[in-house]
Design a protein around this motif. Sequence first.
Motif, short mmCIF file in Angstrom:
data_model
loop_
_atom_site.label_atom_id
_atom_site.label_comp_id
_atom_site.label_asym_id
_atom_site.label_seq_id
_atom_site.Cartn_x
_atom_site.Cartn_y
_atom_site.Cartn_z
N GLN A 139 0.82 -1.22 0.00
CA GLN A 139 0.00 0.00 0.00
C GLN A 139 0.85 1.27 0.00
N ARG A 140 2.15 1.14 0.09
CA ARG A 140 3.03 2.31 0.16
C ARG A 140 3.46 2.74 -1.24
N PRO A 141 2.99 3.87 -1.74
CA PRO A 141 3.33 4.32 -3.10
C PRO A 141 4.79 4.73 -3.25
N ASP A 142 5.48 4.95 -2.12
CA ASP A 142 6.89 5.38 -2.20
C ASP A 142 7.85 4.22 -2.41
N LEU A 143 7.33 2.98 -2.37
CA LEU A 143 8.19 1.81 -2.52
C LEU A 143 7.85 1.07 -3.81
N ARG A 144 8.87 0.77 -4.59
CA ARG A 144 8.68 0.08 -5.87
C ARG A 144 9.05 -1.39 -5.72
N LEU A 145 8.12 -2.26 -6.08
CA LEU A 145 8.34 -3.70 -6.09
C LEU A 145 8.45 -4.18 -7.53
N LEU A 146 9.40 -5.05 -7.82
CA LEU A 146 9.52 -5.66 -9.14
C LEU A 146 9.68 -7.17 -8.95
N LEU A 147 8.94 -7.94 -9.77
CA LEU A 147 8.96 -9.40 -9.67
C LEU A 147 9.15 -10.01 -11.04
N ALA A 148 9.50 -11.28 -11.05
CA ALA A 148 9.63 -12.00 -12.31
C ALA A 148 8.25 -12.36 -12.85
N ARG A 149 8.07 -12.19 -14.14
CA ARG A 149 6.81 -12.59 -14.78
C ARG A 149 6.66 -14.11 -14.69
N ASP A 150 5.44 -14.53 -14.47
CA ASP A 150 5.07 -15.95 -14.41
C ASP A 150 5.47 -16.63 -13.10
N ARG A 151 6.12 -15.93 -12.19
CA ARG A 151 6.51 -16.57 -10.93
C ARG A 151 5.35 -16.52 -9.94
N ALA A 152 5.12 -17.63 -9.25
CA ALA A 152 4.11 -17.70 -8.19
C ALA A 152 4.82 -17.86 -6.85
N PHE A 153 4.19 -17.37 -5.79
CA PHE A 153 4.80 -17.36 -4.47
C PHE A 153 3.98 -18.11 -3.42
N GLY A 154 2.94 -18.80 -3.84
CA GLY A 154 2.08 -19.49 -2.89
C GLY A 154 0.78 -18.73 -2.66
N PRO A 155 -0.22 -19.39 -2.09
CA PRO A 155 -1.57 -18.83 -2.02
C PRO A 155 -1.67 -17.47 -1.33
N GLN A 156 -1.02 -17.30 -0.18
CA GLN A 156 -1.17 -16.05 0.56
C GLN A 156 -0.62 -14.86 -0.20
N ILE A 157 0.62 -14.97 -0.65
CA ILE A 157 1.25 -13.84 -1.34
C ILE A 157 0.61 -13.62 -2.70
N ASP A 158 0.30 -14.69 -3.43
CA ASP A 158 -0.33 -14.53 -4.74
C ASP A 158 -1.67 -13.82 -4.62
N ALA A 159 -2.43 -14.10 -3.57
CA ALA A 159 -3.72 -13.43 -3.37
C ALA A 159 -3.52 -11.94 -3.15
N LEU A 160 -2.49 -11.57 -2.41
CA LEU A 160 -2.20 -10.15 -2.20
C LEU A 160 -1.78 -9.48 -3.50
N LEU A 161 -0.91 -10.13 -4.25
CA LEU A 161 -0.40 -9.53 -5.49
C LEU A 161 -1.49 -9.39 -6.55
N ALA A 162 -2.49 -10.28 -6.49
CA ALA A 162 -3.56 -10.23 -7.49
C ALA A 162 -4.36 -8.94 -7.41
N ASN A 163 -4.33 -8.29 -6.27
CA ASN A 163 -5.10 -7.05 -6.07
C ASN A 163 -4.25 -5.80 -6.28
N GLN A 164 -3.03 -5.98 -6.76
CA GLN A 164 -2.12 -4.85 -6.95
C GLN A 164 -1.62 -4.82 -8.39
N VAL A 165 -1.21 -3.63 -8.82
CA VAL A 165 -0.53 -3.50 -10.11
C VAL A 165 0.97 -3.55 -9.83
#
Length: 290
Positions: A139-165
């Motif tokens: 939720q912090r706009p001052d922090l930039r996250l970058l991840l690998a395309r097609d990588r999954a991290f498990g149910p909890q984290i994937d559910a969080l990432l699904a609601n973010q750009v």
Amino acid sequence: MLALLTTVAAHADTIRWVAQDVPPHFSFHQGHAPRSIAELGRGEVDGFMRVLLARMPGFRHEFVEASTARYEALSRSGETLCSTLHVRTPARAGWLYFSHLYPPLVSREIHVIVRREALAALSQGRPQDGRLVLAELLQRPDLRLLLARDRAFGPQIDALLANQVVPRLAVGAQLSSQLLDMLRAGRMDYTLEYPAVVKEHLARIGDADALVALPVAEGQSTPLATVSCSRTPTGRRHIEAIDAAVRALARGPDRDAWVREWRGSRAGPQDMKRLNAYMDERARGGPRIE
């Protein structure tokens, strides 16, 4: 006799395994994918494969350097590959069969990875238990996250990432090194990775203090280590054989010996308790294929 052995080898069923350089879990041999079981590393994933594959008579094993995107493309085109490097997701279940290998070990906990000089800004408001809350970081706009395309991290984290750009980068079979190099260069503020992978990467570049791994509340990436094979007739045959080999491994009288071969002195009491309980259940139960 030689002719007979040659005929048997020619007709042996071959399992083609996805290989990605994500040390220490799975490491390339002298810069390339393993060319045989003997060239497999001794990390958590390739070390377990070294034990398991050697106990699969009647099968040959090949290792194919492939990104996750290539794994999917080949599977969807009708080719068959298997992998010990991919967690189960609903989307992947459409093109992969899955089975289970062993319970989560301490090293299978996803952490937030940050440059040491940016540690103070990222850990602002860190809870007393020492674990960040990824949901709050996102939720912090001052922090930039970058991840690998097609990588999954498990149910909890994937559910969080699904609601973010969240920006995703297309990477090859050496995905971890590419992302961690970019993080060190300041291309983003943080990424997500296993701490053991980060430690191995920093040892390779000779800068042990460049990056810091911070645990997160949602960090346990998957309830069980998984194996997958393409959802093809051959893939079904292979996943059944792999599942049967895991159950045979669990039932065998030499469990202590192969665990020492796999984990050496790295398995702590908690890991051993979980592993033995899991293997006891696998020894009693039937196939676990999804």
